[in-house]
Design an enzyme around this catalytic site. Structure first.
Site, mmCIF file in Angstrom:
data_model
loop_
_atom_site.group_PDB
_atom_site.id
_atom_site.type_symbol
_atom_site.label_atom_id
_atom_site.label_comp_id
_atom_site.label_asym_id
_atom_site.label_seq_id
_atom_site.Cartn_x
_atom_site.Cartn_y
_atom_site.Cartn_z
ATOM 1 N N SER A 118 0.817 -1.216 0.000
ATOM 2 C CA SER A 118 0.000 0.000 0.000
ATOM 3 C C SER A 118 0.845 1.258 0.000
ATOM 4 C CB SER A 118 -0.910 0.017 1.239
ATOM 5 O OG SER A 118 -0.129 0.020 2.427
ATOM 6 N N HIS A 151 -2.927 -3.410 -5.793
ATOM 7 C CA HIS A 151 -3.286 -2.998 -4.445
ATOM 8 C C HIS A 151 -4.781 -3.161 -4.227
ATOM 9 C CE1 HIS A 151 -3.763 0.318 -1.220
ATOM 10 N NE2 HIS A 151 -3.564 -0.858 -0.652
ATOM 11 N N GLU A 158 -6.076 -0.911 -7.293
ATOM 12 C CA GLU A 158 -5.100 -0.028 -7.922
ATOM 13 C C GLU A 158 -4.069 -0.896 -8.641
ATOM 14 O OE1 GLU A 158 -4.940 3.966 -5.190
ATOM 15 O OE2 GLU A 158 -3.815 2.233 -4.456
ATOM 16 N N ASN A 183 -4.108 6.120 -1.064
ATOM 17 C CA ASN A 183 -3.353 6.442 0.150
ATOM 18 C C ASN A 183 -2.580 7.755 0.032
ATOM 19 O OD1 ASN A 183 -4.179 4.376 1.805
ATOM 20 N ND2 ASN A 183 -2.599 2.966 1.117
#
Length: 309
Positions: free
Chosen positions: A144, A165, A177, A215
């Site tokens: 991540s 991800h 992702e 993130n």
């Protein structure tokens, strides 16, 4: 001439293999994320091997997958429980487990790593698997926060290495992702996109930058909420209510921090700060550091910014 002919044929063979649909998936890491990815892949007809060094973890993972599938079946086949049981058993047949990653990857199309967020550990794992996996096998990390290029650097298949991800809980969350590192080939990237779609997910394309998309936006937002509270500009309760009622977020930043895990958030921000110490968005938080040092990590320990029963 013979050398160039062999190289050309080898390139064509690898290219053809990459263009083929991913059917066999090896998932390294039997934790929550690894088990979730295994469940989704098995449900969509892929042959899955879930790998971990601990047989106890693998048994726990298998039980968790079965329990999750039964919850799905109960809703999906409410009026025909026998069909629900058949569904569960059919999916479970697609999942096997192993404690020997090296032997499993010798016959797999895709390796997805979902282990601890530690660059050296990930590099060592992929470096070892690179020596035994077939040429066509694609490697992907579920990291991540760590750069895909840095993880891939321990292998000789930079063109066949990317990021996948997933989000927790994997069976419920639609987003994936898909990360393209500088050396990731377009064929590999396309294969990862198609695999994500085959899982019933909605993939988004990402560059290999800190935090990718979600993130990169989410962690600085949570950190700024902590700083706001540290400056005495708002209580954690008021900040959470404000973001839920004012911005329409389902959880406030402090609730989300406790859910994600304060140690996880600290690990990410510390890593980004080390890479870019002059970026104010990546500045560490004294309050976050204090809570982590006290073992108050959020819901998983019973206390973080809030106390949890």
């Amino acid at each position: 001439m013979a050398f160039f002919t062999r190289q050309y044929i080898r390139t064509l063979s690898t290219s053809a293999a990459l263009n083929a649909a991913i059917k066999h998936v090896t998932i390294i890491g039997g934790g929550l994320m690894g088990a979730g990815i295994a469940q989704v892949a098995a449900t969509t007809g892929h042959s899955v091997v879930l790998v971990d060094t601990s047989e106890d973890i693998l048994k726990k993972s298998t039980k968790g997958i079965e329990a999750s599938l039964k919850r799905v079946a109960k809703k999906k086949f409410a009026e025909k429980p026998e069909d629900g049981e058949a569904f569960v058993q059919k999916v479970l047949k697609n999942v096997s487990t192993s404690a020997d990653a090296a032997s499993v990857v010798q016959d797999t199309d895709l390796v997805v790593e979902a282990i601890v967020e530690n660059l050296k550990v990930k590099q060592d794992l992929f470096g070892a698997l690179d020596k035994v996996a077939p040429e066509h096998t694609i490697f992907a990390s579920n990291t991540s926060s760590l750069p895909i290029a840095d993880i891939a650097s321990s292998t000789a298949r930079l063109d066949r290495f990317g990021g996948l991800h997933f989000f927790n809980p994997v069976p419920m969350m639609k987003l994936v992702e898909v990360i393209k590192a500088p050396a990731t080939s377009q064929q590999t990237f396309d294969a990862l996109l198609e695999f994500s779609k085959a899982l019933g997910k909605h993939p988004v394309s990402c560059k290999d930058t800190p935090g990718f998309i979600v993130n990169r936006l989410l962690v600085p937002y949570m950190m700024e909420a902590i700083r706001l509270h540290e400056r005495g500009h708002g209580s954690k309760e008021d900040i959470d209510v404000a973001m839920k009622l004012g911005a329409g977020y389902p959880m406030g930043p402090f609730e989300l921090l406790d859910y994600v895990g304060l140690d996880t958030s600290k690990f990410i921000i510390d890593g980004w700060h080390a890479m870019d110490p002059d970026n104010p968005l990546f500045a560490p938080s004294p309050l976050l550091n204090k809570l982590v040092s006290e073992g108050k990590l959020g819901k998983k320990t019973g206390e973080g910014f809030y106390k949890h029963k």
